[in-house]
Enzyme design. Structure first.
Site, mmCIF file in Angstrom:
data_model
loop_
_atom_site.group_PDB
_atom_site.id
_atom_site.type_symbol
_atom_site.label_atom_id
_atom_site.label_comp_id
_atom_site.label_asym_id
_atom_site.label_seq_id
_atom_site.Cartn_x
_atom_site.Cartn_y
_atom_site.Cartn_z
ATOM 1 N N ASN A 394 -16.675 22.377 5.028
ATOM 2 C CA ASN A 394 -15.878 22.576 6.239
ATOM 3 C C ASN A 394 -16.811 22.860 7.408
ATOM 4 O O ASN A 394 -17.526 23.867 7.409
ATOM 5 C CB ASN A 394 -14.911 23.753 6.078
ATOM 6 C CG ASN A 394 -14.118 24.011 7.349
ATOM 7 O OD1 ASN A 394 -13.144 23.331 7.645
ATOM 8 N ND2 ASN A 394 -14.559 24.980 8.149
ATOM 9 N N GLU A 395 -16.822 21.941 8.387
ATOM 10 C CA GLU A 395 -17.586 22.124 9.624
ATOM 11 C C GLU A 395 -19.040 22.511 9.369
ATOM 12 O O GLU A 395 -19.635 23.271 10.139
ATOM 13 C CB GLU A 395 -16.911 23.166 10.531
ATOM 14 C CG GLU A 395 -15.527 22.743 11.012
ATOM 15 C CD GLU A 395 -14.946 23.694 12.060
ATOM 16 O OE1 GLU A 395 -15.456 24.824 12.196
ATOM 17 O OE2 GLU A 395 -13.990 23.303 12.742
ATOM 18 N N ASN A 449 -11.361 18.509 11.972
ATOM 19 C CA ASN A 449 -10.857 19.702 12.652
ATOM 20 C C ASN A 449 -10.927 19.433 14.152
ATOM 21 O O ASN A 449 -11.997 19.515 14.751
ATOM 22 C CB ASN A 449 -11.697 20.931 12.302
ATOM 23 C CG ASN A 449 -11.634 21.280 10.825
ATOM 24 O OD1 ASN A 449 -10.848 20.702 10.080
ATOM 25 N ND2 ASN A 449 -12.448 22.223 10.403
ATOM 26 N N TYR A 455 -9.655 23.888 22.618
ATOM 27 C CA TYR A 455 -11.087 23.951 22.912
ATOM 28 C C TYR A 455 -11.547 22.796 23.791
ATOM 29 O O TYR A 455 -12.565 22.901 24.473
ATOM 30 C CB TYR A 455 -11.903 23.959 21.616
ATOM 31 C CG TYR A 455 -11.660 25.165 20.752
ATOM 32 C CD1 TYR A 455 -11.751 26.450 21.276
ATOM 33 C CD2 TYR A 455 -11.322 25.034 19.415
ATOM 34 C CE1 TYR A 455 -11.523 27.553 20.489
ATOM 35 C CE2 TYR A 455 -11.099 26.133 18.616
ATOM 36 C CZ TYR A 455 -11.198 27.398 19.160
ATOM 37 O OH TYR A 455 -10.955 28.492 18.381
ATOM 38 N N TRP A 529 -3.452 24.805 11.766
ATOM 39 C CA TRP A 529 -4.360 25.958 11.677
ATOM 40 C C TRP A 529 -3.767 27.063 12.547
ATOM 41 O O TRP A 529 -3.814 26.980 13.736
ATOM 42 C CB TRP A 529 -5.772 25.603 12.163
ATOM 43 C CG TRP A 529 -6.740 26.700 11.839
ATOM 44 C CD1 TRP A 529 -7.212 27.657 12.676
ATOM 45 C CD2 TRP A 529 -7.310 26.953 10.551
ATOM 46 N NE1 TRP A 529 -8.055 28.498 12.010
ATOM 47 C CE2 TRP A 529 -8.128 28.098 10.693
ATOM 48 C CE3 TRP A 529 -7.191 26.365 9.302
ATOM 49 C CZ2 TRP A 529 -8.846 28.635 9.621
ATOM 50 C CZ3 TRP A 529 -7.905 26.894 8.250
ATOM 51 C CH2 TRP A 529 -8.724 28.016 8.420
ATOM 52 N N LYS A 550 -4.004 31.993 15.856
ATOM 53 C CA LYS A 550 -3.421 30.650 15.875
ATOM 54 C C LYS A 550 -2.271 30.484 14.890
ATOM 55 O O LYS A 550 -1.688 29.409 14.784
ATOM 56 C CB LYS A 550 -4.493 29.603 15.592
ATOM 57 C CG LYS A 550 -5.561 29.490 16.682
ATOM 58 C CD LYS A 550 -6.527 28.364 16.398
ATOM 59 C CE LYS A 550 -7.589 28.258 17.482
ATOM 60 N NZ LYS A 550 -8.527 29.395 17.481
#
Length: 768
Positions: A394-395, A449, A455, A529, A550
């Site tokens: 993940n990321e 994501n 963002y 999310w 969130k």
């Protein structure tokens, strides 16, 4: 015969690393009395960056009845974060590195039967270079936060030392609507000093307890070894596990017998199903298209951290069912076995993953711990029919474009396919990974994501990006692994905007984005999310420290935000009516807009006892120009469906002046990036000239990590990005980002003048 004895009660605990605490003779009378599950970060883990990290100790006395003498004895931990050393009667049994999986130690040779035994456990949640996660946007709660058990077993048993697994794998070789061909792959351990002849029995029972299939095999087990034994099974005309429509479960009753004795047995629920993902048409379960309307879940809860019980797990599942989800991404680590069991029983399609997240170790470059956690995740969860996707990262690109990271992601994918070729692999790319980067082609499916509308950019930007990606990569099965916006129920506005933290923007964002996703059936999955707010110690925004806001529900699970009902209106068949913005009570407007979410055919609005109007829509019913009287007004929404009525009521107070408490203070607004820096005052008369940026000089195209490594460029950043350096808690999350990327996330901070000023100085510095 196997026995499982729970050891959760009556532990002693001390929140410090003490000398000699492992010794059997040690005075722990002044230690705190606790029960497991337990964490020492229940309060400080979600209230700011400063939470306790370090080694702590647990101790407990226990007995093993003399009747169990002659058997094997194991200690089992279901979750202890993150480096755990276990001692029994003063002897070190071993260390487990990783905070989310089951692990066991053989304590047979050190335990006293019929007398007192002492277990001492040192647990340390300090981040170390060779244990994952290294850095992430959630709190690493310390403690023994899941069950602890003693397991008593015969010397001949289903393997208990196979990476915390059950020692049994129900391999679904080929499943169709006509037949399920299964291989029972068993690991049988014989700890005797001589070979043993046993018979393996397998009875496959349907949901009514009737035999659907069976098998048996005689085996001679060599002394002191573990032997893999496979048993083929066929279930004719199986009832398929079919998600929320029919989460049908069989039960495999397995036993080992010797003459007239059953020496070990296991009962394993399982379901049979087949599935695939098509790049153009999405996800298919048992040959039928199923939209994976997903939510992501973290396991912590307010004032409990990770130390939750079956009660909290069950509540979480009930909320997820209510919203109408068909899939859950269990982020970003292995969750409790009980929750996977719930997913099986409730028909949730699951994406399960390891905490290889954000940053790879800078010193341990083989990924030994990441691979260990992947093997544990797969082997411990192999028999859950709900799991159809294994997530390998993940990321992880946040830590920068490192060749060793790419290599490890490929190796994790290969390891996963070797461990379990029956399921699909996936990964969650961070939003700035290019559409044609090789990361997009490593795993069977891909998730991104993406946070357009929070963002970066605006929510509507999802449509253009998804379509462009799909056109560029028509062979890739694309999903949205994360999307969301902060929503704090204290803040409200009639004019919602990006990064205003209001419940109204949070709701509008999700409505806008969902409508985009709904029109693109080739997306194999989408995951909100997050389902619930969660602890994130590195965060400080919107006036809330240590929290990611969130979620569709609050951290304590007390309040469903309006966006919850937006999804329920689109996903659920349970009829309801919900008036939005009910917490926006004080209104300084003569007329307001009232929005109602409902899955009824029509909704009628009644204002102060007078019928206003009736609307027909799909999920969002909007009533414009609703006049308010002075003082308190009562607004009622009445939905009708198939002759039944459903109601909701809101109260709005007509006031003279807007309530200032509904707006986020200026010092707390602007998004997460705005909180990282103290920006300098720039010369108002500065003239912006065209700059020539070549590859041999530094610029805002470089990552923060690259710029901080060079002493000259570091000084430029210290001048313009004041207060942000390697000691900042968010540095690890940002070092892989270029300043250009940061500017796209906070263009109100990184103005044209600011970017010009930074680049003007950076381009004077040559790269080595």
């Amino acid at each position: 015969m196997r026995k499982v004895i729970n050891l959760n009660d009556a532990w002693k605990f001390i929140k410090e690393n003490v000398q000699d605490a492992m010794n059997q003779v040690y005075d722990d009378a002044n230690w705190e009395s606790v029960n497991v599950p337990h964490t020492w970060n229940a309060i400080d883990g979600a209230n700011g960056f400063d939470f306790y990290k370090g080694a702590c100790w647990y101790r407990k006395e226990f007995t093993v009845d003399t009747i169990n003498a002659g058997n094997k004895v194991y200690i089992e931990f279901n979750g202890s974060n993150s480096v755990t050393d276990v001692y029994v009667n003063g002897q070190h049994l071993g260390q487990h590195r990783g905070g989310y999986s089951i692990f066991r130690f053989d304590i047979t040779d050190v335990v006293t039967f019929g007398g007192k035994n002492t277990i001492a456990v040192k647990v340390d949640n300090t981040v170390v270079e060779d244990v994952y996660p290294q850095m992430a946007d959630f709190t690493f709660f310390g403690g023994i936060y899941r069950d602890v058990n003693l397991v008593i077993a015969s010397h001949v048993h289903f393997d208990l030392m196979d990476h915390g697994s059950q020692g049994v794998y129900i391999v679904q070789d080929e499943v169709t609507k006509e037949q399920a061909s299964i291989t029972l792959k068993t690991r049988l351990t014989n700890d005797h000093e001589e070979e043993k002849k046993v018979r393996l029995w397998a009875d496959m029972l349907d949901a009514e307890g009737k035999t659907a299939a069976y098998g048996a095999k005689e085996i001679v087990l060599p002394a002191g070894q573990t032997t893999v034994v496979e048993l083929p099974i066929k279930i004719e005309n199986p009832i398929l596990w079919n998600g929320r429509k029919n989460a049908y479960m069989y039960e495999a009753n397995l036993s080992l017998t010797s003459y007239n004795d059953v020496i070990d047995e296991l009962s394993i629920p399982f379901g049979v199903r087949f599935f695939k993902v098509d790049p153009e048409k999405g996800f298919f379960l048992n040959g039928e298209h199923l939209r994976l309307n997903g939510v992501s879940r973290h396991q912590d809860r307010k004032d409990m951290g990770w130390a939750i019980t079956k009660k909290e797990h069950k509540e979480d599942m009930e909320f997820i069912k209510e919203v109408g989800a068909t899939s859950i991404r269990l982020a970003h680590y292995q969750h409790d076995q009980y929750f996977y069991d719930l997913c099986d029983r409730e028909g949730m399609v699951v994406w399960a993953e390891i905490p290889f997240i954000s940053i790879m170790s800078k010193t341990e470059l083989e990924g030994i711990n990441a691979k260990q956690q992947m093997v544990e995740l797969i082997r411990q969860n192999y028999n859950h029919p709900s799991i159809m996707f294994w997530g390998v990262q993940n990321e992880i690109q946040i830590g920068g474009n490192r060749p060793e990271v790419r290599k490890l992601v490929k190796e994790l994918n290969e390891l996963t396919k070797k461990e379990d070729p029956t399921r699909l692999t996936t990964q969650a790319n961070v939003m700035f990974v290019p559409d044609t980067d090789e990361y997009n082609y490593i795993t069977d499916t891909i998730g991104y994501n993406k946070y357009y509308g929070w963002y970066q950019g605006k929510a509507e930007d999802f449509a253009e990006w998804i379509d462009a990606y799909h056109a560029t990569n028509p062979q890739v099965s694309l999903g949205i692994s994360e999307y969301g916006a902060e929503g704090i129920i204290q803040y409200h506005t009639n004019d919602p905007k990006v990064k205003d933290y209001t419940e109204e923007y949070h709701t509008l964002y999700h409505e806008t984005v969902w409508n985009i996703f709904a029109d693109r059936p080739f997306l194999w999955s989408t995951y909100v999310w997050n389902m619930f707010d969660f602890g994130a110690n590195i965060r400080d925004e919107g006036g809330v420290k240590g929290r990611n806001n969130k979620g569709l529900m609050t951290y304590d699970r007390k309040i469903k935000k309006d966006a919850f009902y937006m999804y329920k209106a689109n996903w659920s068949d349970e009829k309801f009516v919900h008036i939005t913005s009910k917490r926006f009570v004080d209104r300084a407007d003569e007329k307001i807009t009232v929005k109602v979410y409902s899955n009824c055919e029509d909704v009628t609005l009644v204002v102060n006892g007078t019928t206003y109007t009736t609307e027909r829509n799909r999920a969002a019913f909007t009533f414009n120009d609703v006049a308010l009287e002075d003082g308190m007004n009562t607004v009622k929404a009445i939905g009708t469906s198939e002759g039944n009525t459903f109601e909701d009521t809101a109260h709005f107070n007509k006031v003279d002046e807007p309530n200032p408490s509904y707006l986020v203070p200026e010092s707390d607004g602007g998004g997460v990036v705005a909180n990282w820096f103290d920006m300098p005052d720039l010369d108002e008369d500065m003239e912006i000239e065209e700059l020539v940026i070549t590859d041999d000089v530094y610029s805002t195209r470089n990552t923060l990590g690259e710029l901080y490594k060079n002493e000259e460029t570091k000084k430029v950043l210290e001048k313009y990005l004041k207060g942000f350096n390697e000691d900042n808690p968010m540095f690890g999350m940002a070092e892989g980002m270029s300043i250009d990327m940061l500017a796209s996330m906070a263009d109100d901070i990184f103005t044209e003048k600011m970017m010009y000023a930074i680049n003007k100085e950076l381009i004077k510095i040559k790269k080595a």
